[in-house]
Structure formats: structure tokens, C-alpha cells
Design a protein around this motif. Structure first.
Motif, short mmCIF file in Angstrom:
data_model
loop_
_atom_site.label_atom_id
_atom_site.label_comp_id
_atom_site.label_asym_id
_atom_site.label_seq_id
_atom_site.Cartn_x
_atom_site.Cartn_y
_atom_site.Cartn_z
N ILE A 125 45.32 12.81 -26.73
CA ILE A 125 44.98 11.62 -25.93
C ILE A 125 46.26 11.07 -25.30
CG2 ILE A 125 44.08 9.27 -25.98
CD1 ILE A 125 42.39 10.08 -28.39
N ASN A 179 46.80 10.76 -21.28
CA ASN A 179 46.87 9.45 -20.63
C ASN A 179 47.44 8.45 -21.63
OD1 ASN A 179 46.55 7.07 -19.29
ND2 ASN A 179 44.39 7.33 -18.84
N ARG A 231 48.35 5.45 -21.25
CA ARG A 231 47.77 4.10 -21.19
C ARG A 231 46.53 4.00 -22.06
NH1 ARG A 231 49.25 3.97 -15.53
NH2 ARG A 231 47.51 5.36 -15.21
N ALA A 232 45.68 5.03 -21.98
CA ALA A 232 44.47 5.02 -22.80
C ALA A 232 44.83 5.04 -24.28
CB ALA A 232 43.59 6.23 -22.45
N GLN A 278 47.48 3.81 -25.64
CA GLN A 278 47.98 2.49 -26.01
C GLN A 278 46.83 1.51 -26.20
OE1 GLN A 278 50.57 1.99 -22.68
NE2 GLN A 278 52.40 2.49 -23.83
N VAL A 279 45.85 1.55 -25.28
CA VAL A 279 44.71 0.64 -25.41
C VAL A 279 43.96 0.92 -26.71
CG1 VAL A 279 42.50 -0.01 -24.38
CG2 VAL A 279 44.48 0.28 -22.93
N GLN A 280 43.95 2.19 -27.13
CA GLN A 280 43.30 2.54 -28.39
C GLN A 280 44.18 2.19 -29.59
OE1 GLN A 280 40.16 3.91 -28.94
NE2 GLN A 280 39.82 3.48 -26.79
N GLN A 294 49.94 -3.53 -24.70
CA GLN A 294 50.73 -2.66 -23.84
C GLN A 294 51.93 -3.39 -23.25
OE1 GLN A 294 47.00 -1.72 -21.67
NE2 GLN A 294 48.04 0.19 -21.24
N ARG A 308 46.08 -0.16 -33.96
CA ARG A 308 44.79 0.44 -34.19
C ARG A 308 44.15 -0.11 -35.46
NH1 ARG A 308 41.90 4.36 -31.83
NH2 ARG A 308 40.61 5.76 -33.07
N ASN A 340 42.63 4.06 -17.07
CA ASN A 340 43.23 3.24 -18.12
C ASN A 340 42.62 3.42 -19.50
OD1 ASN A 340 45.10 1.78 -16.43
ND2 ASN A 340 43.31 0.82 -15.53
N ALA A 341 41.47 4.07 -19.62
CA ALA A 341 40.83 4.14 -20.93
C ALA A 341 40.32 5.53 -21.26
CB ALA A 341 39.69 3.12 -21.00
N MET A 379 40.35 15.66 -20.93
CA MET A 379 39.59 15.96 -22.14
C MET A 379 38.10 15.81 -21.84
SD MET A 379 42.17 14.21 -24.92
CE MET A 379 41.35 14.63 -26.44
N ARG A 386 37.14 6.08 -30.60
CA ARG A 386 37.10 5.02 -31.60
C ARG A 386 36.80 5.55 -33.00
NH1 ARG A 386 40.03 0.76 -30.63
NH2 ARG A 386 39.76 0.07 -28.50
#
Lengths: 369, 510
Positions: free
Chosen positions: A238, A242, A244-245, A247-249, B315, B334, B352-353, B358, B367
Motif C-alpha cells: 500500500i 500510494n 498518501r493512502a 498515511q490516511v490508513q 498527514q 492506526r 488519496n485513499a 492494487m 481496514r
């Protein structure tokens, strides 16, 4: 016709569905193989240009690298360091880092192993070997781990810093081998003291190659399992795809980058250990053999997939093994193999732009047939 | 049309007639006509997505309008290409600078010409430049590298560059968004003087009423691609412009808003962080998000919302202040996010998410991949659990994908958004922090996503909704905050929310 369009799933022939599933995976194999063949072609043009026969060249590569038990021994002796050096590129690459300084980790690992071996002369052989392995891996890991840390904590370009790290490592090797750790008996070629016979690594049974090859295979398997089968590897993928993704996780991106870089460096350090313990018997300038740089090519050809690294390393190991014979028979300089490797590398980098652009490799192309 | 025929070198007029621009089914510009006489300063007002950029891109030839025509200096013009617009004397100054920072102002001007010779006679060019600058009402230092100029001077140089190129109709795209108010006034004052002198005609995109009332002659207001009002600035009040720009209050939502128990959950106290330019700060004095409410944060793009989101997701570094969840400090790791069940949906989720290379199934697993069946961290990845999770979410959130193994980047925007929303809303989610969730989605996808948000709210989830779409804020929120210049400028419960008042606060005009 209209009924076909309304229920494509039921009426699609299984062959097409099979291809639709298979072809996207085939892309990862077909493009590097195509690039390799294009590299062969470009190199053949070069050979013709200098008035040599490409056919003779490839025949000699076959003869010197793969045709007999002796040539396989020659090839396999190069496979171990190539595989381990390639992992030093492939593991950080999964996190988006382009590390090209594996040569430094090999050199430092070899030096650390040799020095530890001299110091461990009094220990039982098993403990001494273990200490050498650990010292080699630790120094290699430290070297590339530091590159990862500089990148993630300070934004230093890892490609440049790892290359500079290799220069520093080589300078350190020269310093120690010609200075504090020089064996007074090594006159023409300054070296550390020769390892005790008990600390040397021998050949594997049945295969005319040292145990480093098995260690390389094991390292590939461990790396593949780490990336594909563990949650750590998933998190790393991951972050590599990305950041950024990731980090958001809330994923620990810094620790992943430093950890994967250090593991790659540790494998390269292990290569240095085997070069000392199984090949040279001491640390000297022979450690600077360029395996770290050829390892970059191996990793890129293998698309940073640890399982693909092994066959690619065998192929390039064969080419490197044939360099002496080519020099003698074709009257070509030593650097010819480097020209070949350079050409393949440029074409591999060029081929990166093909991914996702060849329609035959998209699922939709086959589903609509 | 008597002003049209101008002498060579003077301002020129531009008139757009019945301009319509469609992208597929989406109508970005719907029968818009505006007339900008030579030598006037015209403001184009509208929210994000109102069609302002589409209109000017049609005028400049970047887009080809689906229908409608364009008159330049009274003659019909076909903008087949941006070069045509340039040759007719139309130029554009962008929101962000297009100067080469390492070159001097003089070098930037000379290289911007299309007829610069391969070998430049700098002495001759310098003399020509000095002569040209003598005719300008304002100067910029010509010999300094552009990187050393202040933002206001760079913007002045951008305008000088357009004049140097011989352009006589300038489009300014939010020219003051990177300037301080004092710099903005200076630059616009000079532009105003140039129009009064009859040298140029100006069309300025903005959403700041202050600039419109202080500098513009006329204004056109766009909303959802339509011309909704305008005329002489002198005849219009800020309230009239604001209500035209924001529209009437939307019809009350059909979605059922149940009464929920509201307990404080997440609080921000004195949070301070640098914005993305590093020059300004965002400062949030005190915000509390309660369970069972949607707290909307309205604001025009670039007023610190993105930075606020990044602070909340961990961030962006906080310089000071405190974020707490249920009274305990929260650093967005996390483990903390899992303990408190706080989830995020940043804007543009593919960027961004998601991990675009993948698969859909893997992206849906972000998650859950690292917890085992017992809920404890697990070392081994459970491929079967990931596949099961993917099948459930794809079904429950109607994600259309050719296969769970397809790359998520191959999905349409609405499907990516549903997939990510599904991922973030599974489990006992206590807070969802979400930014522009419906940006760029079609009507059906927007409606489905808003239903999900209300549903989650009714279940007691606390939702912090950062959005540039005021209609969305009005429709979904229980309480509204307005963010402007990095601060919370205004707060109102939905019951007493007045669109015009909110609009004024958004525009920094309170």
C-alpha cells in the motif's frame, strides 16, 4: 445478436474467459522477456557493427554458461551474489525506492564478516560462522537502512545517497584492508588475514556450487512470502503504491521503508559474507566485483518479484561467466558484457511505458471477443 | 456596438453568445451570454463548478463550445485553437504563476514571445524592454530572478507579460488567491487603471465580493452552468450577488433525519499548522464533533480545508494545539484510529485513499487486513478473509467491477467512491471524517452516497463533512461551520442557516 449482448457472462466461451484472466498476468512476463529479446537484437547490431558474429557470441555464452557441469558451476558461483544483490534493489523498490548502492552493502558485509572471522578464531566453528553471518548482514542492513531513513526522515534522494554510500563503503574497505586489518603476509594484493579452514564455506552436495546459492534461494522465498503472504508485506505494498493512502490508513510508513531497506541491505551483506567465506577466503579488492550493479539489472528484469529474480540471475550469471571465453575466442574486450547489460537495461526502462498500453493484455480485450 | 472599433493597440471587446458546453451527459455551460465592452473591467462570479472556468476555456480556445458564438472586437471568431485566441490579442493570467523562477523578469518576458530568435541580442532586447516599461503604469524589478519577487510582484509581472505580448483582452483567473489583501488591492488597482486608460479589457474570475465591488464595472454570475444574474456593479448589492451565486435555500432533504443522542466525541483545541504554501497558518480555536450529527465545514477551495483534513488524518504536522477523542489525546495512528473507530474519506479517493495498482479486493481490505479473526494484530495475511470481505462490500455497496481482482484504477469515479465509502463505513464506526465526497460524481452516485451518510448519522456515527459544495452542506449538516483564511469564521445550526449570510462569510466579507 441482441440476446448475446444481454447476457455476456453466460455466453462468453470459456476460452475467452480463461484468456481474460490469464493475459493481464502474462503482461508481467511478456514485456520483460520482449525487452530482453530486443536487447539481444540491439546488441547483435552492435556486434555486427564492430565486425563480430552475434551467432558466435550467443553460442559462446551458451557454451561457457550453461552447456556443461563445469560451466554451470561457473554460472552458479555468480548466482548467489546476484540474487542477494537483486533483493537489495527489489525489496526497497516495493516501497517506491530506487536503491542502486547494493555494491556498498556487499563490500561492507564482506569486510565485517572477514574481520569478525579473524576475531572469532578461538570460538567453535558454528558460533564463529554465525557471528560472521550476523556481522555481514548487520553492516549491510545498516548501510541500506540508513539510506531508507535519510529518504523518509530527511527527504534525501535514495538513489544518489545509496550510490554515494557505495563509494564510501569501497573507500572504507580499501582503508581497512590496506591499514588496520591488513595481513602482513598479503604482499601484492592487500587482504585481511585468511580465514581459518573451519570457518570456510564449502560446496553443496551434488551441486558444484557453494551454499550461498541455497541461501539466495531461501532469501528469495522469504522475501516473496513476506511481500505476498504477510500483513507487513501488504502494508508495504500500500505504502509503495500510494503513500498518501497509507498515511490516511495510519500505517507506519517510516518503519516500513526503513525496515524493507534494511532487510534488502542485510541480504546484500550476506552476499558479501559468502564472497569472503566461500570464494576469496579473506576480504580484499576482489569484493568490488560489480555484483551490486548487475543486481540492479536483475531486479528490474524480474520486475522486483523475488521469485523471478532467481531465473533472471541464472541467465545473467551465465552471461557474466562467459566473459572470459568471449574475450579469448572473439578477441573482444572484457567490457563487452557490460555493453550488453547496459543495452538491456535501457530497453527494460523504456519498456516500463508499455504496461497497460498493449490492448491484448487487458481483460476487456478478451471479454469482448 | 460603437465602442467595438478601436484603434490598433487599444482595448478590445469580447462577447459570448448562447455558449453551451457539454461533456457527455453533463452540461457544464448552459446557454450563457455575456458582453464585455472594450475597456471595461468585468467580474465573473460563481461557486466552484459553476462553469466559470469552462466559459473562459471556451473563450481562450482550450475547449470547443458545443454551441454558441464568440465576437471579438465585433467580428465573429472561431477559437479552434489557443493560438487563434492569442493572435486575436486574448491572453490569460492563471491562478498560479507561469513564470520560470530561476530566470529574471526580463528573461521571462523575452522568452515568452513566440518570435524570440535563437540567438538573443540582449542589449537590444533590454533597450526595447526599458522603452516598453516606460509606458507601463507600474514597474517590476527586471534584473532579479523571479524567485526573489514577492507574490504581488510576480502577479504584476504576469500582467505585464500579457501586455508585452500585445494582448488587449485579459482573463484573470482568481488572480489574488495567492496574494495578501494589500497586494491584491495594489495589483487590481493597477489593472483597473489600465482599463480606465483604455489599454485593456479585463474579465476576472473571482469569488470575492470585495474585489467585485471595489474594482469591477460589471458582473456576471454563474450557477450550475447557467447565467443567473449580473449587470452593473453599482446597481447590485452584495446580498443580491450572494443569493444569486448561492441560489435559493435548497428544498429540505427527503432523507429522514432521526433524532439522535449527541455526545461530544472529537474535539480540536487551538490547533495550528502550516498551510501548503508554508507562508500562512491554519488556526482552529475550538471545534467539537458530536456523535449522531453531521458537522458541515463550508468554505471556498483553498481556505485551509485540505490542511485541516491532513491534520486530522495525521498527514500534516500540528505546530500546536490538541486533538482529543473521548477526552484522550489523538494522533491518528492506526492503533488509535482502530481503538476509537475513526475513519476517513479524503477527496479524490483514487488519489488519496487507494492504491491504484492494487486490486479492488485488496483496496477494500485496507481496514481489516492486519487483524485476525480474534481481533488481534495478525502477522499472516488471510487471503480468504480478504476475498470474503471484498464480496460482501461489493454487494452491499453496489460496486460495479469486472472482478474483485481488477485494478481499482479501472473503476469509474462513482464506483471507487462507493468502494472506499463501503470500506470506511464497515464495522462499528464512531466517527467519519470526509472531504468533498461527491466531487465529480453523477447525480445517482451523489444521491446514493448522501443516503449512506445520513444512514450512518442516524446510527449514531459522528460525521465531519468538509465540502466546497454549499448545497451539499445545507442538505446534510446538522450544524455548519464556515472556514475562511484558515480559520473558523462562522457557526450556525442548520435551523437558522441563511445561505446569503454563509456566502458572505465564505467570501471573507462579514
Amino acid at each position: 445478436m441482441s440476446s448475446l449482448e444481454h447476457s455476456p457472462v453466460q455466453t462468453r466461451p470459456t476460452g475467452a474467459r480463461f484468456l481474460a484472466g490469464l493475459m493481464p498476468r502474462a503482461e508481467a512476463v511478456a514485456i520483460p522477456v520482449g525487452a530482453l529479446l530486443a536487447g539481444f537484437a540491439a546488441f547483435s547490431v552492435f556486434l555486427l557493427f564492430v565486425g563480430k558474429s552475434p551467432v558466435e557470441f550467443f553460442a559462446l555464452v551458451w557454451k561457457a554458461g550453461f552447456s556443461s557441469a563445469f560451466s554451470w558451476q561457473n554460472t552458479l558461483s555468480r548466482v548467489a551474489p546476484l540474487v542477494l544483490a537483486a533483493l537489495c534493489v527489489a525489496l526497497p523498490a516495493r516501497l517506491g525506492l530506487v536503491v542502486i548502492g547494493g555494491e556498498g552493502a556487499i563490500v561492507l558485509g564482506g569486510l565485517a564478516a572477514a574481520v569478525t572471522g579473524t576475531a572469532a578464531a578461538g570460538l567453535p566453528a558454528g558460533a564463529g560462522m554465525m557471528a560472521m553471518v550476523l556481522a555481514g548482514m548487520a553492516l549491510g542492513g545498516l548501510c541500506i537502512g540508513a539510506v531508507g531513513a535519510l529518504r523518509i526522515k530527511r527527504g534525501v534522494n535514495e538513489t544518489i545517497s545509496s550510490l554515494l554510500m557505495a563509494y564510501i563503503a569501497i573507500a572504507l574497505l580499501n582503508h581497512f584492508v590496506e591499514g588496520p586489518f591488513r595481513d602482513p603476509a598479503s604482499l601484492n594484493k592487500p587482504s585481511t588475514a585468511p580465514l581459518a579452514e573451519a570457518l570456510r564455506v564449502g560446496d553443496m552436495p551434488f551441486i558444484a556450487a557453494h551454499w550461498g546459492v541455497l541461501a539466495g534461494v531461501a532469501a528469495c522465498l522469504i522475501s516473496w512470502i513476506l511481500i505476498e503472504r504477510t500483513t507487513l508485506g501488504f502494508a508495504a505494498r500500500i505504502a509503495g503504491d500510494n503513500v498518501r493512502a497509507a498515511q490516511v490508513q495510519g500505517l507506519p510508513v517510516s518503519r516500513l521503508v526503513i525496515g524493507f531497506s534494511a532487510l534488502g541491505g542485510a541480504f546484500a551483506g550476506l552476499a558479501g559474507y559468502f564472497e569472503v567465506a566461500a570464494v576469496h577466503g579473506s576480504a580484499n579488492a576482489s569484493l568490488i566485483a560489480g555484483y551490486g550493479y548487475t543486481g540492479i539489472l536483475v531486479a528490474f528484469l524480474a520486475r522486483h518479484n523475488p521469485l523471478a529474480i532467481l531465473p533472471v540471475a541464472i541467465l545473467l550469471g551465465g552471461f557474466e561467466a562467459s566473459s572470459g571465453l568471449i574475450q579469448r575466442r572473439m578477441d573482444l574486450p572484457d567490457a563487452t558484457i557490460l555493453v550488453f547489460e547496459g543495452m538491456v537495461f535501457v530497453i527494460i526502462l523504456l519498456s516500463e511505458m508499455l504496461y497497460g498500453r498493449l490492448r491484448a493484455f487487458t481483460p476487456g480485450f478478451w471479454e469482448t471477443r | 456596438m460603437s465602442r467595438v472599433l478601436q484603434t490598433e493597440g487599444g482595448a478590445i471587446s469580447v462577447e459570448a453568445l448562447h455558449m453551451t458546453m457539454r461533456f457527455g451527459d453533463f452540461t457544464a455551460l448552459d446557454d450563457v451570454s455575456i458582453n464585455i465592452p472594450a475597456g471595461s473591467f468585468h467580474a465573473l462570479l460563481g461557486e466552484n463548478g459553476a462553469g466559470k472556468s469552462t466559459l473562459v476555456k471556451c473563450i481562450m480556445g482550450f475547449y470547443h463550445a458545443t454551441s454558441g458564438e464568440l465576437l471579438v472586437a465585433g467580428h465573429e471568431a472561431f477559437m479552434s485553437d489557443p493560438k487563434v485566441a492569442q493572435s486575436l490579442g486574448l491572453g490569460m493570467v492563471y491562478q498560479h504563476f507561469t513564470l520560470v523562477p530561476s530566470l529574471t523578469a526580463a528573461e521571462n518576458l523575452v522568452i515568452s514571445r513566440t518570435d524570440t530568435p535563437a540567438v538573443i541580442d540582449w542589449r537590444k532586447e533590454r533597450d526595447a524592454l526599458d522603452a516598453f516599461m516606460a509606458t507601463m503604469p507600474f514597474v517590476v524589478p527586471l534584473d532579479q530572478p523571479v524567485s526573489r519577487l514577492a507574490a504581488g510582484e510576480k502577479q504584476k509581472l504576469e500582467i505585464i507579460k500579457q501586455l508585452y505580448l500585445g494582448n488587449r483582452f485579459l482573463i484573470l483567473d482568481e488572480p489574488t488567491s495567492v496574494l495578501t489583501p494589500a497586494e491584491a488591492d495594489e495589483v487590481l488597482g493597477h489593472v483597473r487603471a489600465l482599463t480606465t486608460a483604455g489599454k485593456i479589457t479585463v474579465l476576472m474570475i473571482t469569488h470575492k465580493f470585495r474585489e467585485v465591488t471595489a474594482f469591477a464595472d460589471d458582473v456576471s454570475i454563474l450557477r450550475r452552468g447557467r447565467y443567473v444574474g449580473g449587470g452593473s456593479v453599482a446597481d447590485l448589492s452584495v446580498a443580491q450577488m450572494s443569493s444569486a451565486m448561492m441560489g435559493e435555500a435548497p428544498v429540505a432533504s427527503k432523507r429522514i433525519r432521526e433524532t439522535t443522542e449527541k455526545q461530544p466525541l472529537l474535539t480540536l483545541h487551538g490547533v495550528k499548522a502550516q498551510d501548503r504554501t508554508g507562508l500562512k497558518n491554519i488556526e482552529i480555536d475550538s471545534v467539537t464533533l458530536h456523535s449522531g450529527e453531521i458537522l458541515g465545514i463550508a468554505g471556498i477551495s483553498g481556505n485551509g480545508q485540505m490542511e485541516l483534513m491532513e491534520v486530522l488524518t495525521g498527514q500534516r504536522r500540528r505546530d500546536s494545539g490538541e486533538i482529543t477523542v473521548n477526552g484522550t489525546p489523538y494522533g491518528a495512528t492506526r492503533a488509535e484510529a482502530r481503538t476509537h473507530q475513526i475513519r476517513y474519506l479524503p477527496e479524490e479517493p483514487l488519489r488519496n485513499a487507494c492504491a491504484p495498482r492494487m486490486s479492488v479486493a485488496e483496496n477494500l481490505a485496507f481496514r481489516m487486513f492486519d487483524t485476525g479473526r480474534d481481533g488481534r494484530p495478525s502477522f499472516w495475511k488471510d487471503g480468504r478473509a480478504i476475498a470474503r470481505n471484498a464480496a460482501e462490500l461489493i454487494g452491499a455497496f453496489q460496486v460495479k467491477t469486472s472482478s474483485p481482482a481488477a485494478r481499482i484504477a479501472a473503476l469509474s469515479g462513482g464506483n471507487v467512491q462507493r468502494a472506499v465509502l463501503g470500506r470506511e463505513l464497515t464495522g462499528d464506526v464512531r466517527a467519519l471524517i470526509i472531504s468533498n465526497p461527491c466531487f465529480g460524481l453523477d447525480f445517482a452516485a451523489v444521491s446514493a452516497i448522501r443516503d449512506r451518510l445520513i444512514e450512518a448519522r442516524n446510527r449514531g456515527t459522528a460525521i465531519l463533512l468538509i465540502s466546497e459544495d454549499l448545497d451539499e452542506i445545507m442538505e446534510l449538516s446538522d450544524r455548519i461551520l464556515v472556514m475562511s483564511e484558515g480559520r473558523i469564521a462562522f457557526e450556525t445550526p442548520i435551523a437558522t442557516a441563511d445561505v446569503a449570510e454563509i456566502g458572505r462569510h465564505m467570501a471573507g466579507h462579514s
